[in-house]
Design an enzyme around this catalytic site. Sequence first.
Site, PDB file in Angstrom:
ATOM      1  N   GLU A   1     -34.099 -35.897  77.306  1.00 32.36           N
ATOM      2  CA  GLU A   1     -33.566 -36.546  75.829  1.00 32.36           C
ATOM      3  C   GLU A   1     -32.663 -35.985  76.176  1.00 32.36           C
ATOM      4  O   GLU A   1     -31.969 -34.880  76.719  1.00 32.36           O
ATOM      5  CB  GLU A   1     -34.133 -35.671  75.118  1.00 32.36           C
ATOM      6  CG  GLU A   1     -36.095 -35.581  74.402  1.00 32.36           C
ATOM      7  CD  GLU A   1     -36.004 -35.304  73.175  1.00 32.36           C
ATOM      8  OE1 GLU A   1     -37.258 -35.239  73.162  1.00 32.36           O
ATOM      9  OE2 GLU A   1     -35.129 -34.314  72.765  1.00 32.36           O
TER      10      GLU A   1
ATOM     11  N   ASP B   1     -28.927 -31.845  62.729  1.00 29.51           N
ATOM     12  CA  ASP B   1     -29.117 -30.639  63.247  1.00 29.51           C
ATOM     13  C   ASP B   1     -28.604 -29.133  63.384  1.00 29.51           C
ATOM     14  O   ASP B   1     -27.287 -29.258  62.040  1.00 29.51           O
ATOM     15  CB  ASP B   1     -28.244 -31.100  64.968  1.00 29.51           C
ATOM     16  CG  ASP B   1     -29.078 -31.868  65.684  1.00 29.51           C
ATOM     17  OD1 ASP B   1     -30.365 -31.718  66.284  1.00 29.51           O
ATOM     18  OD2 ASP B   1     -28.149 -32.935  66.084  1.00 29.51           O
TER      19      ASP B   1
END
Lengths: 335, 409
Positions: A122, A133
């Site tokens: 990724e 995040d």
Amino acid sequence: MSKHSFIIDHHGGAAVFLCTQCEPEAQLYVHARHFLDNALAPLQVVMDIRDNSDGRQAIERSLPNDRTDREGMMTRIDDKFATLQAAGKKAFVTYIMAGDTDYDTSLEVMRGLPAAGVDVIELGLPFTDPVADGQTIQLAGQRALDAGQTLKKTLAMAKTFREDDTTTPIVIMGYYNPIYSMGVDKFLTAAVDAGVDGLIIVDLPPEEDAELCLPAKEVGINFIRLATPTTDAKRLPKVIENTSGFIYYVSMNGITGTATAQVNAVAPEVTRIKQATDLPVVIGFGVKTPEAAKTFADLGDGVVVGSAIVERIGRGDAPADVLAFVKTLADAAHS
Amino acid sequence: MNDLFNSFMTGPDENGRFGDFGGRFVSETLMPLILALEEQYEHAKTDETFWAEMHDLWTHYVGRPSPLYHAERLTEKLGGAKIYLKRDELNHTGAHKINNVLGQIILARRMGKTRIIAETGAGQHGVATATVCAKFGLKCVVYMGAHDVERQAPNVFRMKLLGAEVIPVTSGRGTLKDAMNDALRDWVTNVDDTFYCIGTVAGPHPYPAMVRDFQSIIGKEAKEQMMAAEGRLPDTLIAAIGGGSNAMGLFFPFLDDKDVNIIGVEAGGKGVNAKMEHCASLTGGRPGVLHGNRTYLLQDDDGQILEGFSISAGLDYPGIGPEHAWLHEIGRAQYVSITDVEALEAFQLCCDMEGIIPALEPSHALAHVIKIAPTLPKDHLIIMNMCGRGDKDIFTVAKALGFEMGDFA
């Protein structure tokens, strides 16, 4: 662009497109699950061929009968999971931020990931406002942006990686605005050209599939969706509907890199999702150690580690040391 | 009445879109939450007991209706259009923000949520949320950019007095955008007990429509008040825009009155130029996706969000509500920008001529009134939304004007 007529036949793990007019070296080896699964006899199809900018040929992704998505072209991601499954192994997926701490460092780490045992990469696309995040990845994105990383450079990084590695799937993970800003068509063309295999775009739920998910499927790029603890039974089919490649099960309600995933909470959820789909289920968020990597890989079809790796890059560990840590995780996940 | 097929008041569509703007660009974790909120709101919209509770609180707790005030000396000085101020700065807590907070908190209570989170820029939405949470005994957490905590210290203390926890946000440049990021991170982590009370007409559907509907009380009252005062509709509406909730509240009930000019005033900061030292998303930005919706955003060539700049913490946001983006594109409303310097001049003129200390946010709207009123005939009726009072801004203004607070002894 020219029309070519192909005979499609089985060859080892892949399907071979034998052009009836071209020299043998012009044959295209295409991984097509549909043909492997369904084409008992060789099929004859006609497809468009175009020259890429680098002179190599690629198939214009318009298969007959519009079988252009997961029923059709088998992607590197499908291939990888099929291979792992055949070997009885779980997938080890890692996240790194493109351009962190700078372009060369992240490219060096990326190039070393397959040898360290990483099955799927990724590649984080830095964004100023990464609302899903935690601090580790927020700071990584900031470092990358400060070092001049852009979406164009991230695609260039994928393309450079692809020159030496034609099998490890690359999944671009990030937020929609940089892609929207570039333009979806332009982005997808560049992503196909760079050898990108999948997308995880956090702020595009199924309700916004027309934006990028469906156009990505049309060019043969997997759109990998997150399923979360809030994805209830009623909603799960909607989440699965246009997902391809694999399902990314988010182990907890929250942001990346903060709490630790809990086995008791995750196991029944993964079972529930596996009952609803044949797609591989990979577990991520809150997996930090080799022990945890093994535990969660065993619950599903694979495991993702992100923040724990990004943290080492961020504190200035040499790429070789980062990759040594990655290997301990990969070995555990594969054991 | 309104022709449904020729109305500007039917949006958003079932996907939360105003034209191409709006939508639901959120992570999967939040999707079930915003769908549940939408369901709850759709039910409340036609529920008489809900609106009865709202009106009771608006009347007895907020002090509505707010007056529509003829600013006589200002009108005389400018020598043109007749200027009315919609006095939403007289509301409890000193701004229009509480109109919306009450609606969302009533919904939160109906949904059984016990913890309320909010983002705040100038602190007005944070204070309003802390206030209503205190009234109903709910836990309140307010995210506020560290830079704003500093420049809006009086509001931080007010929130603390009201029992809220104020969390300074240090990511980014520490302003409203960053506060919203952290509020979203909180929400995605605390999905079961927490309600996110958004302070403006932005965010994922249904927030832009819901907040607009709650703020529309401003325009509804203004319409009735103007009919009572002048026997006709106003000619021009003017309001300041950060996210755009006070403006949407004033504008919405007038959207189908096609002879009413509508003007939104964005924060021009140091000037709408290539250096992007402003917050004028419509004037200086382009469409993008942030905080759950597609709208005009300040961004660079790579789609990275720019920080923006304004003397006003309440306007210091790189986006704008999606309905404004749509009204801009279809041309129903006009959007202009006013610089910090112009806003400061208007601020002082308002104190001087009307005995009203305006917040820096409506000072931007007033600065545009000052620009256009002299060019308009005396029978031209302007309503400007005085959406907040300036007590919170006196330190910022003192600093900008070169006063030291200690110098007055």
